[in-house]
Design a protein around this motif. Structure first.
Motif, PDB file in Angstrom:
ATOM      1  N   ALA A  37       0.851  -1.188   0.000  1.00  0.00           N
ATOM      2  CA  ALA A  37       0.000   0.000   0.000  1.00  0.00           C
ATOM      3  C   ALA A  37       0.893   1.246   0.000  1.00  0.00           C
ATOM      4  O   ALA A  37       1.909   1.279   0.702  1.00  0.00           O
ATOM      5  CB  ALA A  37      -0.900  -0.007   1.226  1.00  0.00           C
ATOM      6  N   VAL A  40       1.741   2.509   3.418  1.00  0.00           N
ATOM      7  CA  VAL A  40       2.108   1.435   4.347  1.00  0.00           C
ATOM      8  C   VAL A  40       2.702   2.029   5.623  1.00  0.00           C
ATOM      9  O   VAL A  40       3.463   3.003   5.578  1.00  0.00           O
ATOM     10  CB  VAL A  40       3.101   0.436   3.688  1.00  0.00           C
ATOM     11  CG1 VAL A  40       4.421   1.098   3.337  1.00  0.00           C
ATOM     12  CG2 VAL A  40       3.320  -0.784   4.564  1.00  0.00           C
ATOM     13  N   ALA A 119      -4.099  -5.703   3.870  1.00  0.00           N
ATOM     14  CA  ALA A 119      -5.432  -5.125   3.669  1.00  0.00           C
ATOM     15  C   ALA A 119      -5.634  -4.986   2.168  1.00  0.00           C
ATOM     16  O   ALA A 119      -4.744  -4.502   1.458  1.00  0.00           O
ATOM     17  CB  ALA A 119      -5.554  -3.766   4.357  1.00  0.00           C
ATOM     18  N   ARG A 122      -2.856  -6.236  -0.232  1.00  0.00           N
ATOM     19  CA  ARG A 122      -1.537  -5.589  -0.247  1.00  0.00           C
ATOM     20  C   ARG A 122      -0.967  -5.529   1.168  1.00  0.00           C
ATOM     21  O   ARG A 122      -1.693  -5.614   2.153  1.00  0.00           O
ATOM     22  CB  ARG A 122      -1.651  -4.176  -0.811  1.00  0.00           C
ATOM     23  CG  ARG A 122      -2.126  -4.165  -2.259  1.00  0.00           C
ATOM     24  CD  ARG A 122      -2.310  -2.762  -2.754  1.00  0.00           C
ATOM     25  NE  ARG A 122      -1.070  -2.350  -3.428  1.00  0.00           N
ATOM     26  CZ  ARG A 122      -0.930  -1.198  -4.041  1.00  0.00           C
ATOM     27  NH1 ARG A 122      -1.907  -0.312  -4.049  1.00  0.00           N
ATOM     28  NH2 ARG A 122       0.198  -0.898  -4.649  1.00  0.00           N
ATOM     29  N   ALA A 124      -0.022  -3.706   4.181  1.00  0.00           N
ATOM     30  CA  ALA A 124      -0.483  -2.423   4.705  1.00  0.00           C
ATOM     31  C   ALA A 124       0.338  -1.947   5.905  1.00  0.00           C
ATOM     32  O   ALA A 124       0.331  -0.758   6.218  1.00  0.00           O
ATOM     33  CB  ALA A 124      -1.957  -2.523   5.100  1.00  0.00           C
ATOM     34  N   GLU A 125       1.012  -2.880   6.562  1.00  0.00           N
ATOM     35  CA  GLU A 125       1.806  -2.511   7.731  1.00  0.00           C
ATOM     36  C   GLU A 125       2.933  -3.519   7.887  1.00  0.00           C
ATOM     37  O   GLU A 125       2.744  -4.717   7.669  1.00  0.00           O
ATOM     38  CB  GLU A 125       0.930  -2.508   8.982  1.00  0.00           C
ATOM     39  CG  GLU A 125       1.605  -1.987  10.218  1.00  0.00           C
ATOM     40  CD  GLU A 125       0.631  -1.800  11.381  1.00  0.00           C
ATOM     41  OE1 GLU A 125       1.064  -1.227  12.399  1.00  0.00           O
ATOM     42  OE2 GLU A 125      -0.540  -2.227  11.293  1.00  0.00           O
TER      43      GLU A 125
END
Length: 144
Positions: A37, A40, A119, A122, A124-125
């Motif tokens: 993302a 991210v 998320a 993709r 995301a974190e």
């Protein structure tokens, strides 16, 4: 999360690791654009002033210049819900400047653990713990 979602996340992470292990900055940056993302959340030592996917690209740019043959071996994974935890061994040959240390030609090997949250298919974190102390010792930057 469904088993299909978990499988899709694992496939996304495998594609990311394949790009990283290609040794090609262009392939890594393309993988970041496709699989991560743009906003991210990246919780690991990162260059000041950068956030999101750009910070991730900068980190990989630095690593690939310093260790052009860098290789991430996934030793263990744990998947639960929207998260995948990976324990990796990273190896490479120090061929470019890293953290102020000029190239030594030494081969290094160090461990890391990352938690990836997904998320919308993709990354995301990212939360990471990297054994930088061991890496710097192997480069001769710190006493053993």
């Amino acid at each position: 999360m469904s088993a299909a979602g978990t499988t899709g996340n694992a496939a996304t992470l495998q594609r990311f690791h394949s790009a990283v292990n290609s040794g090609s900055p262009e392939l890594v940056f393309q993988a970041v654009d496709e699989l991560v993302a743009p906003d991210v959340l990246f919780h690991a030592p990162v260059p000041m002033g950068l956030t999101g996917a750009e910070a991730l690209k900068r980190v990989w740019g630095v690593l690939l210049r310093a260790f052009p043959d860098i290789h991430v071996t996934v030793e263990e994974t744990i998947s639960e819900g929207d998260r995948i935890v990976v324990r990796n061994t990273v190896t490479g040959t120090h061929r470019g400047e890293y953290q102020g240390v000029p190239p030594t030609g030494r081969t290094v090997s160090y461990g890391e653990i990352f938690i990836f949250r997904f998320a919308g298919g993709r990354i995301a974190e990212v939360r990471g713990v990297v054994d930088v102390l061991s890496l710097l010792r192997q480069l001769g930057a710190l006493p053993s």
